[in-house]
Design a protein around this motif. Structure first.
Motif: not given
Length: 236
Positions: A47-48, A50-55, A62, A150
């Motif tokens: 989750l972390e 994917v969240a970093m890729s998203t935001f 990254q 993502v």
């Protein structure tokens, strides 16, 4: 007589943008997969990652952030490092902004938020200083690259247990190779090839000299600024 390339750009649509982005997707998939593997191995959850890729949505940042998290770096130091690494986006945005001067502030914000090295290279190869870029076409390549990135990092994080050394597969070089290919393609389509070569050589020399006195990230910024300076001089 209407400029032929300008007419072509005005007819571009979201779908044509998606099609033009397809050649870069293999690079995004491989380096995104590697980024997911590295992030997961550095202690981040799926989750972390994917969240970093998203935001955050920045490959090099990254990778750096994952390694800093592994080394228990402080949050401010991670944020500052990512900011410095991504400073080059200010130059890219400034370069491409005149091509969207007829769009609203909101539209320009959505273009800038998803701009990457690769989508910038694609956009630059489609236009010259007198052209405007179709907003739908630009969003086509931007959103295609974004969704693909993502998804790729998610897959990499999910299957990270199967990959013990991603460097053996050359995944760490995929993004660099992809951008080199885009750069060569852009230069080949540029009528001022000698000028482009001069700018590239000047930037490389500036980078080589800079890293002898400063860090690599600082050297990259100096080389980028010097390249932009040389471009402005040769244009005049």
């Amino acid at each position: 007589m209407v400029n032929q390339s300008k007419t072509y750009l005005n007819k571009d649509s979201f779908r044509s943008g998606v099609r033009d982005c397809i050649p870069t997707l293999f690079g995004y998939l491989s380096i995104g997969f590697a980024c997911g593997v590295v992030s997961k191995s550095c202690g981040m959850t799926i989750l972390e990652t994917v969240a970093m890729s998203t935001f955050v949505y920045a490959g090099s940042s990254q990778f750096i952030a994952a390694s800093m998290i592994l080394s228990l770096a402080t949050v401010p130091s991670v944020i500052i490092t990512i900011f410095l690494v991504n400073l080059r986006h200010l130059l890219m945005s400034a370069s491409i902004a005149p091509k969207f001067k007829n769009n609203s502030l909101l539209k320009n914000f959505t273009v800038g938020a998803l701009l990457t090295d690769e989508t910038f290279a694609l956009a630059s190869s489609k236009s010259n200083s007198k052209d405007t870029i179709d907003y739908k076409w630009m969003m086509g390549i931007n959103l295609t690259a974004y969704i693909n990135w993502v998804l790729a990092t998610f897959i990499g994080a999910y299957f990270s247990s199967l990959i013990y050394d991603y460097k053996k597969f050359g995944l760490d070089f995929a993004l660099i190779a992809m951008f080199i290919g885009l750069l060569i393609s852009s230069v080949k389509e540029n009528s001022k090839i000698k000028r482009s070569i001069l700018i590239m050589v000047s930037s490389v020399l500036a980078l080589i000299i800079s890293i002898k006195f400063f860090s690599v990230n600082t050297g990259i910024m100096i080389a980028a600024i010097f390249g932009a300076f040389m471009g402005g001089i040769t244009e005049k």
